[in-house]
Design a protein around this motif. Structure first.
Motif, PDB file in Angstrom:
ATOM      1  N   THR A 176       3.794   1.761  -1.233  1.00 46.25           N
ATOM      2  CA  THR A 176       5.213   1.416  -1.304  1.00 46.25           C
ATOM      3  C   THR A 176       6.053   2.659  -1.514  1.00 46.25           C
ATOM      4  N   SER A 198       1.085  -3.880  -4.465  1.00 39.49           N
ATOM      5  CA  SER A 198       1.847  -2.664  -4.197  1.00 39.49           C
ATOM      6  C   SER A 198       1.199  -1.479  -4.900  1.00 39.49           C
ATOM      7  N   HIS A 208       7.705  -0.391  -9.049  1.00 40.19           N
ATOM      8  CA  HIS A 208       7.121  -0.649 -10.359  1.00 40.19           C
ATOM      9  C   HIS A 208       8.213  -0.722 -11.426  1.00 40.19           C
ATOM     10  N   ALA A 242       9.476  -8.769  -2.960  1.00 37.48           N
ATOM     11  CA  ALA A 242       8.421  -8.346  -3.888  1.00 37.48           C
ATOM     12  C   ALA A 242       8.456  -9.136  -5.189  1.00 37.48           C
ATOM     13  N   ALA A 249       1.903  -4.609  -9.048  1.00 36.50           N
ATOM     14  CA  ALA A 249       2.390  -3.282  -8.640  1.00 36.50           C
ATOM     15  C   ALA A 249       1.713  -2.250  -9.527  1.00 36.50           C
TER      16      ALA A 249
END
Length: 311
Positions: A176, A198, A208, A242, A249
């Protein structure tokens, strides 16, 4: 349905099919890469221009009217090459704004496709601001690197192909940056039963940090993969996808990214740029530990680097 819808991704796949490669899937034992589980690799680093980016670029240029002034974009390198490549194929002028530090492996590609290259600032955000000003000045079509619906739908075709070619995958690891690839793939897999994970470098944690905060916000940009994954802030469209459809993540250190590059070359003779190898680094570093019985797919998304740095 998330934005983009799965119908939009299917339409994008049909629209761009004459212009992009359907990249292969490789199944191999994890031991080949020093891991304990079998892997499915989506070899998107074999895409035209050396990254997944032409999918979104072609979908954007084929979905809207392109003015006589052509197209303008900002990029850390891969997206700029993709826009230049797509514009040349479709007969449009292209201007690309890149940070001064963009590697020659990427700027050389941009210029080889006939685009006018502008080197602006020390970071992507400065190039983006300059590109938006240029589009406003000339009337050219702005092609965002990740935060436009047509871009997400185009990148989502990576997920569509992977789902068709490897329906057994239970987990899909995706690098990502600004979020176009993770947003498109997560949108496709929203109801397909597989978890999308991710993977970001520790030095570029835009998604994140946004997930932890509950909204997009500025994040640090630095480290080995900053030229391809170094967005200062996750795209709004990608964040919306997301938030609902990315299962986890994780962050990986630069050392694991470099090790992933080395293993891909040593075992498979694949040259991956740091961003292109980042998803694999999640397994090497232990940032992502698959549950028992998982069938893990890894998207290898870019190859634009000096091979000597890998080999």
């Amino acid at each position: 349905m998330p934005d983009p819808s799965q119908a939009a991704i299917e339409a994008a796949a049909a629209r761009i099919a004459p212009y992009v490669r359907r990249t292969p899937v490789m199944r191999l034992e994890g031991a080949d890469l020093g891991l304990s589980i079998p892997l499915i690799l989506k070899l998107e680093l074999l895409q035209a221009t050396g990254s997944f980016k032409p999918r979104g670029a072609f979908n954007r240029l084929l979905s809207v009217a392109v003015p006589e002034a052509g197209v303008v974009t900002a990029s850390g390198g891969n997206h700029g090459a993709a826009v230049a490549y797509a514009a040349r194929a479709l007969g449009h002028r292209a201007e690309v704004f890149c940070p001064v530090a963009t590697p020659a492996a990427k700027t050389d590609r941009i210029e080889s496709y006939g685009a006018t290259l502008h080197r602006i600032g020390s970071a992507y955000d400065e190039a983006r601001i300059a590109s938006e000003a240029r589009a406003a000045e000339t009337g050219a079509l702005l092609v965002h690197a990740y935060d436009q619906p047509e871009i997400l739908a185009g990148q989502g075709t990576v997920g569509l192909e992977l789902w068709q070619d490897a329906p057994e995958a239970t987990h899909v690891l995706v690098a990502t940056g600004g979020g176009g690839l993770i947003g498109g793939i997560a949108a496709w897999y929203a109801d397909k039963g597989a978890q999308v994970i991710s993977v970001e470098p520790e030095g570029c944690p835009a998604l994140h940090h946004a997930l932890a905060a509950g909204h997009p916000l500025p994040a640090p940009v630095g480290g080995l993969a900053a030229d391809s994954l170094g967005a200062k802030q996750i795209g709004a469209l990608s964040f919306a996808v997301a938030r609902d459809h990315v299962a986890q993540a994780v962050l990986v250190p630069d050392a694991a990214i470099a090790e992933a590059q080395r293993r891909l070359w040593s075992a498979l003779r694949l040259v991956a740029e740091p961003g292109g190898a980042a998803a694999l680094a999640a397994l090497i570093s232990g940032a992502f530990i698959p549950p028992a019985g998982a069938r893990v797919a890894v998207v290898l998304c870019g190859s634009n680097t000096d091979p000597a740095k890998v080999t």
